[in-house]
Design an enzyme around this catalytic site. Structure first.
Site, PDB file in Angstrom:
ATOM      1  N   HIS A  77       0.828  -1.211   0.000  1.00 54.13           N
ATOM      2  CA  HIS A  77       0.000   0.000   0.000  1.00 54.13           C
ATOM      3  C   HIS A  77       0.862   1.261   0.000  1.00 54.13           C
ATOM      4  O   HIS A  77       0.522   2.249  -0.649  1.00 54.13           O
ATOM      5  CB  HIS A  77      -0.932   0.014   1.208  1.00 54.13           C
ATOM      6  CG  HIS A  77      -1.871  -1.151   1.259  1.00 54.13           C
ATOM      7  ND1 HIS A  77      -2.623  -1.462   2.374  1.00 54.13           N
ATOM      8  CD2 HIS A  77      -2.176  -2.100   0.335  1.00 54.13           C
ATOM      9  CE1 HIS A  77      -3.353  -2.538   2.130  1.00 54.13           C
ATOM     10  NE2 HIS A  77      -3.087  -2.953   0.904  1.00 54.13           N
ATOM     11  N   HIS A 234      -9.356  -2.139  -4.932  1.00 59.36           N
ATOM     12  CA  HIS A 234      -8.233  -2.411  -4.029  1.00 59.36           C
ATOM     13  C   HIS A 234      -7.248  -3.379  -4.665  1.00 59.36           C
ATOM     14  O   HIS A 234      -6.025  -3.230  -4.482  1.00 59.36           O
ATOM     15  CB  HIS A 234      -8.701  -2.967  -2.686  1.00 59.36           C
ATOM     16  CG  HIS A 234      -7.563  -3.204  -1.755  1.00 59.36           C
ATOM     17  ND1 HIS A 234      -6.951  -2.186  -1.055  1.00 59.36           N
ATOM     18  CD2 HIS A 234      -6.851  -4.327  -1.476  1.00 59.36           C
ATOM     19  CE1 HIS A 234      -5.942  -2.673  -0.367  1.00 59.36           C
ATOM     20  NE2 HIS A 234      -5.847  -3.978  -0.605  1.00 59.36           N
ATOM     21  N   ASP A 238      -3.273  -2.805  -5.110  1.00 56.33           N
ATOM     22  CA  ASP A 238      -2.212  -3.758  -4.788  1.00 56.33           C
ATOM     23  C   ASP A 238      -1.282  -3.976  -5.978  1.00 56.33           C
ATOM     24  O   ASP A 238      -0.054  -4.061  -5.820  1.00 56.33           O
ATOM     25  CB  ASP A 238      -2.810  -5.104  -4.374  1.00 56.33           C
ATOM     26  CG  ASP A 238      -3.264  -5.140  -2.922  1.00 56.33           C
ATOM     27  OD1 ASP A 238      -2.876  -4.236  -2.149  1.00 56.33           O
ATOM     28  OD2 ASP A 238      -4.001  -6.071  -2.566  1.00 56.33           O
ATOM     29  N   HIS A 261      -0.545 -10.965  -4.883  1.00 56.43           N
ATOM     30  CA  HIS A 261       0.829 -10.480  -4.773  1.00 56.43           C
ATOM     31  C   HIS A 261       1.832 -11.453  -5.402  1.00 56.43           C
ATOM     32  O   HIS A 261       2.751 -11.037  -6.110  1.00 56.43           O
ATOM     33  CB  HIS A 261       1.191 -10.265  -3.297  1.00 56.43           C
ATOM     34  CG  HIS A 261       0.261  -9.359  -2.572  1.00 56.43           C
ATOM     35  ND1 HIS A 261       0.067  -8.048  -2.940  1.00 56.43           N
ATOM     36  CD2 HIS A 261      -0.541  -9.572  -1.485  1.00 56.43           C
ATOM     37  CE1 HIS A 261      -0.802  -7.490  -2.119  1.00 56.43           C
ATOM     38  NE2 HIS A 261      -1.188  -8.396  -1.238  1.00 56.43           N
TER      39      HIS A 261
END
Length: 305
Positions: A77, A234, A238, A261
């Site tokens: 973030h 969101h 990311d 991720h």
């Protein structure tokens, strides 16, 4: 040109997964890209460059580790906020192993950066231009990069909970789009996952103050979603943060389908390992105007919450 902060700024919060208090200070730097410095570590190298090849774990967050075994987690973030405001060089001093989660989005980081102000540095800015498509697939999840004139993010998610369901959005990261459209979108999870994460030593600092929790068709947070498609936004946030670990702005189109991720990091590793798939270029004036942080200033604080 290359950019750093005009002055220092400090944020205090809680680590989402460690549950430990964390104090973070952003400091200007004239070179070296983005570097984390663990000020609580004094017996070995405590500097961790923000690079894709130093990612050591991607379970629910992105963790960076240096050769001395010093790590910092949940960097995505903050990295997204730095990339989204155009900061190319900074020192991130932190007194523990995890970046504070703040409200679960990049908003507080963006606000702190814009309040501190930005200043240009002397040298020309470089970028990573994608020359050929690269792709990674894992089951029904995939991530890919393709040639483009600027960074764009295209993401699709699909969750069984009706509160989230299937969402998709595509956006070019120009004209402050990250700050205005993505930076306030919070991390989220399903209620059924919370206990499992805590049993595994994760999400120990999680609460409805720093994450959106859903159960079936219900959003458990009193205020609900900030945006109807906050969850996919969101995921885009990311992706911006994880792609920032390339070490320079990416000129390319990213597409993620159920990606996380780990998949985005593997995509960067494949990009840089694939001959002819990328090149480093000096950014000209026209390209500079299409970078995520171009033209941002203190007035954008109002639009960033």
């Amino acid at each position: 040109m290359q950019t750093t902060l005009k002055g220092e700024t400090t944020l205090v919060g809680m680590g989402l997964h460690s549950g430990r208090p964390a104090r973070l200070r952003l400091r200007p730097a004239s070179e070296g890209g983005i570097r984390f410095r663990r000020v609580d570590v004094t017996d070995r190298d405590n500097v961790i460059p923000a690079r894709f090849d130093l990612v050591s774990d991607t379970r629910l967050c992105t963790v960076l580790s240096n050769a001395a075994g010093v790590s910092v987690s949940t960097v995505e973030h903050l990295m997204a906020a730095l990339a989204g405001t155009g900061v190319t060089h900074a020192i991130v001093e932190i007194d523990g192993p995890e970046v504070p989660i703040m409200d679960g989005s990049s908003l507080r980081f963006v606000q702190a950066i814009l309040r501190a102000g930005l200043r240009g540095l002397g040298g020309p800015q470089r970028a990573i231009r994608v020359l050929a498509p690269v792709r990674v697939v894992e089951g029904d999840a995939r991530a890919e990069l393709a040639p483009a004139q600027t960074l764009s993010i295209d993401f699709e998610i699909d969750f069984p909970d009706a509160a989230i369901g299937r969402q998709s959005r595509a956006m070019a990261m120009v004209n402050g789009a990250f700050v205005h459209e993505l930076s306030d979108c919070r991390t989220f999870c399903r209620r059924a996952e919370v206990e499992a994460m805590r049993a595994g030593g994760l999400a120990l600092g999680g609460s409805l103050d720093n994450a959106v929790v859903v159960e079936g068709d219900r959003v458990l947070n009193p205020g609900g979603f900030r945006r109807v498609d906050e969850c996919v936004r969101h995921k885009m946030l990311d992706a911006v943060g994880d792609l920032a670990l390339a070490g320079a702005p990416i000129l390319g189109a990213y597409r993620g389908v159920r990606a996380g991720h780990g998949l985005t990091n593997r995509l960067l590793r494949r990009l840089f390992a694939t001959e002819g798939a990328w090149e480093e270029v000096v950014i000209d004036a026209a390209t500079a105007r299409r970078l995520p942080g171009a033209g941002l200033g203190i007035a954008d604080l109002r639009r960033a919450g």
